[in-house]
Write an enzyme that holds these catalytic residues in place. Structure first.
Site, PDB file in Angstrom:
ATOM      1  CB  CYS A  22      -0.808  -0.099   1.143  1.00  0.00           C
ATOM      2  SG  CYS A  22      -1.761  -1.637   1.479  1.00  0.00           S
TER       3      CYS A  22
ATOM      4  NE  ARG B  94       4.689   1.582  -1.984  1.00  0.00           N
ATOM      5  CZ  ARG B  94       5.960   1.047  -1.612  1.00  0.00           C
ATOM      6  NH1 ARG B  94       6.898   1.281  -2.597  1.00  0.00           N
ATOM      7  NH2 ARG B  94       5.945   0.106  -0.549  1.00  0.00           N
TER       8      ARG B  94
ATOM      9  CG  ASN C  23       2.356  -1.564   2.959  1.00  0.00           C
ATOM     10  OD1 ASN C  23       1.602  -2.438   2.665  1.00  0.00           O
ATOM     11  ND2 ASN C  23       3.446  -1.301   2.343  1.00  0.00           N
TER      12      ASN C  23
ATOM     13  CD  GLU D 112       9.907 -10.518 -17.571  1.00  0.00           C
ATOM     14  OE1 GLU D 112       9.327  -9.062 -17.508  1.00  0.00           O
ATOM     15  OE2 GLU D 112       9.578 -11.188 -16.853  1.00  0.00           O
TER      16      GLU D 112
ATOM     17  CD  GLU E 275       3.678  -8.728 -14.735  1.00  0.00           C
ATOM     18  OE1 GLU E 275       4.066  -8.907 -13.445  1.00  0.00           O
ATOM     19  OE2 GLU E 275       4.375  -8.259 -15.465  1.00  0.00           O
TER      20      GLU E 275
END
Length: 612
Positions: A2, A27, A102, A485, A492
């Site tokens: 976070c 984040r 966090n 990758e 992603e």
């Protein structure tokens, strides 16, 4: 994972906090919240969704805020779904203490049960809320906010980057850290706290990095630091060196695209001052004190997660084939629980962009406990892995804001290449042979620059396959990790299922999936196993698979076998992954854009994985 920011000083804190949250949104972006102390009480607002939605809700409230003390948080959900109630800050029963956090409170269940029996009422499904109620209990005994935080944390198992404010002491912010990054920004008559320097670099470049087990009390005029046991700690003020422009898009549509195009320079930065081309030497100051242990090592163990693990796989090929060092590559999340035999003559290389990856940090500590020499390859200066390792190398990629890593990966490969050459020379490689490597490595940034000037075909391929449900990526040797990758990047940010495989393994299972609808991306440079990969392509073609080849510019044979050929400059085989991965980054990016995906903030992901 976070984002945390807090401010105490002489300015209206609301725009400072909102701006900081915007910079920290990479984040965590499930929800956001803010808490201010005004006229002796809290004003708080929490909102599921983006920081922009929180800002809009604040504006719509019609209330003008002038508070000089406040905290803000942007969340990546762990305990409790992302909604308004579970968003931070969280409060105690009387709404006199507010916390943002966090990390994970591992024993929150038992603490919550006990506090509930004592009459506390919980509003959320989060682990964080127990901290507010636990601090409330301790404050009733100590009547001192800093002491209450320390006493509460003595009962907590888990990780935290914690910020606490209270209407009882409206001139203080209390912060604490264990396993989750937190820093203090030092200003003139004002102080800041943040989980990342990017949130405050517009206001101050003077920062103090908290270490695990440390607590700090901030006021407008200063701060003091101590351990959880209340032992005073003297901290060094350090200067943030990156520029604000590095965390802005600079005219690019997305951070990811900007960071892809920064790679010629970030690769150069990784080599600058280290690669001595004509002398055929590599100088890595961060490894000077451990070089002898590296030379006498029985083996290297590389441990990492995600993209950094893929970099480690390429590093295994480099170190074994060039420097003749036995290497094992381990997922950090598995390594730490497998209780592997680790000897004092092992060297453990920990790779992490953030330097805070929870599993990698825990694996490093376990290896260190067992007597191995532990080294870090990280991007973030002052991070936990950088501080706790016995030596290491910064990759100098600069802030990476896009959640899907690009420039950090190629910088990690660059540093691994430097370590390989250094070790090879120390183990007896001739100056002449080493000069071939240093000259070729020095040319890689220019070749990447050339490649990035010719990307039209990537966009054509993206348009052709944007609606495909599955992709297969194939490579052999050091380009097998490149295939992994490439598949990861596509998963992603475009949410298309993709798998990376060693090309020769395709016939042991995945070949059953290939038909006329299956795009197969094959990394096929002209190296020692070129002919073998061509045979694998023939196997795909025989099943009517659609071949997209990543091939060298001087390769004419590939045109007969592939439907699309994306050209890359030729280089030394083990440096090839630095170049060959870039079209795969661009392909994933272009497909995601064509599908209307949020490229920089893909669903369910966050940049710095500081929880298990």
């Amino acid at each position: 994972m976070c984002g945390i920011i807090g401010y105490i000083g002489h300015q209206n804190c609301v725009p400072i906090i909102l701006d900081g949250l915007q910079r920290l949104e990479y984040r965590g972006y499930d929800s956001a919240g803010i808490a201010l102390i005004e006229d002796g009480k809290f004003f708080g607002l929490k909102q599921a969704g983006k920081v922009s939605e929180l800002a809009a809700a604040l504006k719509a409230s019609g209330v003008s805020h002038t508070s000089c003390l406040g905290i803000g948080h942007t969340r990546w959900a762990t305990h409790g779904e992302p909604n308004d109630i579970n968003a931070h800050p969280h409060y105690d029963c009387r709404e006199e203490i507010a916390v943002i956090h966090n990390g994970i409170v591992e024993n929150f269940g038992s603490i919550k049960t006990r506090l509930t029996r004592q009459g506390h009422t919980f509003r959320s499904n989060t682990d964080t809320e127990v901290l507010a109620h636990l601090i409330e209990e301790m404050y009733a005994k100590s009547h001192d906010l800093c002491a209450a935080v320390r006493l509460a944390l003595a009962e907590v198992e888990g990780t935290y980057g914690l910020v606490v404010i209270s209407v009882h002491e409206p001139d203080k912010i209390i912060v604490a850290r264990k396993g989750s990054p937190l820093l203090i920004g030092v200003g003139d008559g004002e102080n800041f706290v943040a989980s990342d320097a990017s949130a405050i670099v517009d206001h101050t470049r003077q920062v103090v990095y908290l270490a695990d087990g440390e607590v700090a009390e901030l006021t407008a005029s200063g701060f003091r630091t101590m351990t959880i046991d209340d032992v005073a700690v003297e901290k060094e003020v350090e200067e943030v060196t990156f520029e604000l422009a590095q965390i802005e898009r600079g005219g690019y549509e997305h951070f990811m695209l900007k960071e892809i195009h920064e790679q010629p320079e970030t690769i150069r930065n990784g080599m600058r001052g280290r690669l001595q081309v004509e002398e055929a030497e590599v100088v890595l100051g961060g490894l000077r004190d451990v070089k002898e242990k590296m030379l006498n090592a029985r083996r290297f163990i590389i441990t990492a997660c995600g993209t950094s693990w893929h970099a480690g796989l390429v590093g295994e090929y480099m170190l074994e084939q060039i420097a003749k060092i036995p290497v094992e590559v381990e997922y950090a999340s598995e390594f730490r629980y497998r209780n592997p035999p680790i000897m004092p003559d092992d060297v453990v290389l920990c790779i992490s962009q953030s330097g805070e990856t929870a599993d990698t940090l825990a694996a490093m500590r376990e290896a260190k406990r067992k007597g191995a020499t532990v080294l870090g390859i990280v991007n973030v200066v002052g991070s936990s892995i950088a501080r706790e390792s016995q030596g290491g190398v910064y990759i100098h990629a600069g802030p990476e804001i896009g959640v899907a890593s690009t420039k950090a990966f190629t910088s990690q490969l660059t540093v691994l290449a430097l370590i390989t050459i250094m070790m090879a020379r120390a183990k007896g490689m001739s100056k002449e042979d080493a000069r071939v490597l240093t000259r070729e490595l020095a040319c890689v940034p220019d070749k990447v620059e050339h490649l990035l000037q010719n990307t039209d075909l990537v966009r054509t391929v993206a348009e052709e396959f944007k609606d495909t449900s599955n992709f297969l990526y194939l490579g052999r040797g050091a380009n097998f990790p490149v295939a992994l990758e490439g598949a990861l990047k596509l998963k992603e940010i475009s949410y298309i299922h993709a798998e990376g495989y060693p090309a020769a393994e395709m016939k042991h299972g995945p070949i059953a999936l290939i038909d006329e609808h299956m795009p197969v991306v094959v990394v096929v440079p002209k190296d020692a196993i070129y002919e073998k990969v061509l045979s694998n392509i023939q196997e795909v073609r025989a099943r009517k698979g659609r071949v997209i080849a990543i091939a060298n510019e001087d390769d004419t044979e590939i045109d007969k076998l592939a439907e699309f050929v994306i050209r890359v400059p030729r280089t030394y085989s083990y440096f090839g992954p630095i170049i060959n991965v870039i079209p795969l980054q661009l392909l994933a990016y272009s497909i995601a854009v064509a599908r209307g995906c949020n490229v920089d903030q893909p669903r369910n992901l966050a940049k710095s994985v500081t929880v298990e």
